[in-house]
Motif scaffolding. Structure first.
Motif, mmCIF file in Angstrom:
data_model
loop_
_atom_site.group_PDB
_atom_site.id
_atom_site.type_symbol
_atom_site.label_atom_id
_atom_site.label_comp_id
_atom_site.label_asym_id
_atom_site.label_seq_id
_atom_site.Cartn_x
_atom_site.Cartn_y
_atom_site.Cartn_z
ATOM 1 N N GLN A 103 -1.412 8.600 -0.163
ATOM 2 C CA GLN A 103 -1.793 8.422 -1.420
ATOM 3 C C GLN A 103 -0.758 7.323 -1.935
ATOM 4 O O GLN A 103 0.236 7.352 -1.601
ATOM 5 C CB GLN A 103 -1.833 9.682 -2.512
ATOM 6 N N TRP A 104 -1.106 6.284 -2.708
ATOM 7 C CA TRP A 104 -0.393 5.418 -3.377
ATOM 8 C C TRP A 104 -0.868 5.309 -4.956
ATOM 9 O O TRP A 104 -2.030 5.234 -5.268
ATOM 10 C CB TRP A 104 -0.733 4.036 -2.774
ATOM 11 N N TRP A 105 0.123 5.551 -5.821
ATOM 12 C CA TRP A 105 -0.196 5.513 -7.040
ATOM 13 C C TRP A 105 0.769 4.677 -7.816
ATOM 14 O O TRP A 105 1.718 4.241 -7.391
ATOM 15 C CB TRP A 105 0.278 7.149 -7.881
ATOM 16 N N VAL A 106 0.065 4.218 -8.867
ATOM 17 C CA VAL A 106 0.785 3.211 -9.798
ATOM 18 C C VAL A 106 0.812 3.735 -10.914
ATOM 19 O O VAL A 106 -0.134 4.443 -11.808
ATOM 20 C CB VAL A 106 -0.058 1.859 -9.875
ATOM 21 N N TRP A 107 2.173 3.958 -11.559
ATOM 22 C CA TRP A 107 2.352 4.424 -12.940
ATOM 23 C C TRP A 107 2.835 3.604 -13.843
ATOM 24 O O TRP A 107 3.330 2.333 -13.621
ATOM 25 C CB TRP A 107 3.724 5.388 -12.672
ATOM 26 N N ASP A 108 2.367 3.728 -15.027
ATOM 27 C CA ASP A 108 2.672 3.024 -16.222
ATOM 28 C C ASP A 108 3.889 3.658 -16.775
ATOM 29 O O ASP A 108 3.767 4.995 -17.484
ATOM 30 C CB ASP A 108 1.510 2.919 -17.209
ATOM 31 N N LEU A 109 4.985 3.265 -16.756
ATOM 32 C CA LEU A 109 6.139 3.987 -17.006
ATOM 33 C C LEU A 109 6.328 4.142 -18.646
ATOM 34 O O LEU A 109 6.829 5.010 -19.437
ATOM 35 C CB LEU A 109 7.558 3.302 -16.406
ATOM 36 N N ASP A 110 5.835 3.120 -19.489
ATOM 37 C CA ASP A 110 5.811 3.217 -20.975
ATOM 38 C C ASP A 110 5.168 4.393 -21.376
ATOM 39 O O ASP A 110 5.285 4.783 -22.622
ATOM 40 C CB ASP A 110 5.186 1.795 -21.546
ATOM 41 N N ARG A 111 3.826 4.688 -20.644
ATOM 42 C CA ARG A 111 2.989 5.756 -21.039
ATOM 43 C C ARG A 111 3.285 7.074 -20.349
ATOM 44 O O ARG A 111 2.718 8.017 -20.472
ATOM 45 C CB ARG A 111 1.551 5.342 -21.151
ATOM 46 N N SER A 112 3.967 6.901 -19.239
ATOM 47 C CA SER A 112 4.472 8.114 -18.486
ATOM 48 C C SER A 112 3.174 8.750 -17.731
ATOM 49 O O SER A 112 2.706 9.965 -17.862
ATOM 50 C CB SER A 112 5.152 9.094 -19.203
ATOM 51 N N GLU A 113 2.170 7.718 -17.418
ATOM 52 C CA GLU A 113 0.714 8.216 -16.868
ATOM 53 C C GLU A 113 0.544 7.312 -15.596
ATOM 54 O O GLU A 113 0.942 6.121 -15.566
ATOM 55 C CB GLU A 113 -0.326 8.337 -17.759
ATOM 56 N N ALA A 114 -0.258 8.259 -14.546
ATOM 57 C CA ALA A 114 -0.631 7.499 -13.440
ATOM 58 C C ALA A 114 -1.839 6.553 -13.791
ATOM 59 O O ALA A 114 -2.758 7.161 -14.267
ATOM 60 C CB ALA A 114 -1.027 8.128 -12.221
ATOM 61 N N ILE A 115 -1.946 5.121 -13.673
ATOM 62 C CA ILE A 115 -2.942 4.147 -14.033
ATOM 63 C C ILE A 115 -3.951 4.018 -12.853
ATOM 64 O O ILE A 115 -4.901 3.434 -12.964
ATOM 65 C CB ILE A 115 -2.666 3.102 -14.895
ATOM 66 N N LEU A 116 -3.472 4.320 -11.671
ATOM 67 C CA LEU A 116 -4.185 3.880 -10.470
ATOM 68 C C LEU A 116 -3.719 4.904 -9.427
ATOM 69 O O LEU A 116 -2.719 5.167 -9.054
ATOM 70 C CB LEU A 116 -3.741 2.385 -10.019
ATOM 71 N N ARG A 117 -4.889 5.352 -8.714
ATOM 72 C CA ARG A 117 -4.691 6.136 -7.551
ATOM 73 C C ARG A 117 -5.379 5.788 -6.360
ATOM 74 O O ARG A 117 -6.723 5.610 -6.430
ATOM 75 C CB ARG A 117 -5.010 7.704 -7.935
ATOM 76 N N VAL A 118 -4.953 5.411 -5.251
ATOM 77 C CA VAL A 118 -5.574 5.024 -4.150
ATOM 78 C C VAL A 118 -5.259 5.805 -2.899
ATOM 79 O O VAL A 118 -4.050 6.242 -2.582
ATOM 80 C CB VAL A 118 -5.392 3.622 -3.743
ATOM 81 N N ARG A 119 -6.228 6.344 -2.177
ATOM 82 C CA ARG A 119 -6.121 7.215 -0.770
ATOM 83 C C ARG A 119 -5.996 6.379 0.294
ATOM 84 O O ARG A 119 -6.632 5.412 0.545
ATOM 85 C CB ARG A 119 -7.137 8.413 -0.790
ATOM 86 N N ASN A 120 -5.545 7.030 1.611
ATOM 87 C CA ASN A 120 -5.605 6.361 2.744
ATOM 88 C C ASN A 120 -5.035 4.900 3.004
ATOM 89 O O ASN A 120 -5.380 4.106 3.402
ATOM 90 C CB ASN A 120 -7.142 6.258 3.292
ATOM 91 N N VAL A 121 -3.745 4.593 2.302
ATOM 92 C CA VAL A 121 -3.155 3.481 2.249
ATOM 93 C C VAL A 121 -2.586 3.341 3.588
ATOM 94 O O VAL A 121 -2.235 4.352 4.149
ATOM 95 C CB VAL A 121 -2.038 3.378 1.222
ATOM 96 N N VAL A 122 -2.224 2.336 4.194
ATOM 97 C CA VAL A 122 -1.729 2.007 5.495
ATOM 98 C C VAL A 122 -0.220 2.206 5.453
ATOM 99 O O VAL A 122 0.288 3.085 6.506
ATOM 100 C CB VAL A 122 -1.653 0.636 5.803
ATOM 101 N N GLY A 123 0.524 2.210 4.573
ATOM 102 C CA GLY A 123 1.995 2.464 4.567
ATOM 103 C C GLY A 123 2.840 1.870 3.211
ATOM 104 O O GLY A 123 2.342 1.095 2.580
ATOM 105 N N THR A 124 4.031 1.815 3.283
ATOM 106 C CA THR A 124 4.788 1.455 2.494
ATOM 107 C C THR A 124 5.217 0.000 2.105
ATOM 108 O O THR A 124 5.230 -0.461 0.957
ATOM 109 C CB THR A 124 6.347 1.971 2.539
ATOM 110 N N ALA A 125 4.727 -0.502 3.345
ATOM 111 C CA ALA A 125 5.170 -2.128 3.303
ATOM 112 C C ALA A 125 3.804 -2.689 2.825
ATOM 113 O O ALA A 125 3.728 -4.006 2.785
ATOM 114 C CB ALA A 125 5.568 -2.598 4.540
ATOM 115 N N ALA A 126 2.761 -2.225 2.981
ATOM 116 C CA ALA A 126 1.448 -2.683 2.761
ATOM 117 C C ALA A 126 0.984 -2.844 1.262
ATOM 118 O O ALA A 126 -0.287 -2.390 0.787
ATOM 119 C CB ALA A 126 0.355 -2.051 3.446
#
Length: 178
Positions: A103-126
């Motif tokens: 899973q690959w999540w994007v966090w909004d650090l100003d609000r301390s919440e996950a704003i995007l969650r994506v499953r089955n990502v290729v890897g860390t460089a993608a």
């Protein structure tokens, strides 16, 4: 440059760099940074905060000055394997690897919440943030790259790559993926 060819210019440049001394460097402050429980550590672009991920999906957002915890972000169960700040330091992409997949999540650090969650990502460089901080690209195992708008959380585009291998990178022109 002195009528030298490219290989000679490169060698001369490398020799000049090798001759530089770092006498002005000194330790000003030490902090723990990467602890024994940490699986990943990343420093923000403004050098004011850093993040530590652990083996059960938690991310600790910390101030560099004083090593104080600012926020604790609870991700999916499984180790945090890679983290990357957006160009302005507001967003953090975190790659999680668990028994149920990646899973690959994007966090909004100003609000301390996950704003995007994506499953089955290729890897860390993608994955990569656009330099303007508004768009993010992520590669999936189905050989597509998805572009996401960070303000709205909506997918902007999906690009099929066929059988080619890839790593993503966004150019300075917002949304122009190459």
């Amino acid at each position: 440059m002195l009528g030298l060819g490219e290989p000679q210019q490169l060698q001369l440049r490398n020799e000049a760099i090798a001759g530089m001394t770092l006498a002005d460097l000194q330790t000003v402050r030490q902090w723990r940074g990467h602890t024994a429980q940490s699986t990943e550590c990343a420093v923000g672009p403004r050098l004011q905060r850093y993040v530590r991920g652990d083996g059960v999906g938690n991310v600790s957002v910390r101030s560099i000055d004083g090593d104080r915890e600012i926020a604790r972000l609870k991700g999916p169960r499984g180790p945090v394997r890679n983290m990357r700040f957006g160009p302005h330091g507001r967003h953090l992409a975190a790659y999680y690897h668990a028994g149920s997949g990646t899973q690959w999540w994007v966090w909004d650090l100003d609000r301390s919440e996950a704003i995007l969650r994506v499953r089955n990502v290729v890897g860390t460089a993608a994955s990569d943030f656009c330099p303007d901080g508004r768009t993010v690209a992520v590669g999936l195992r189905d050989r597509t790259v998805q572009l996401w708008d960070l303000h709205s959380g909506q997918q902007r585009q999906s690009l099929a790559l066929g059988g080619r291998r890839f790593a993503s990178a966004l150019t300075p022109k917002a949304g122009d993926w190459r």
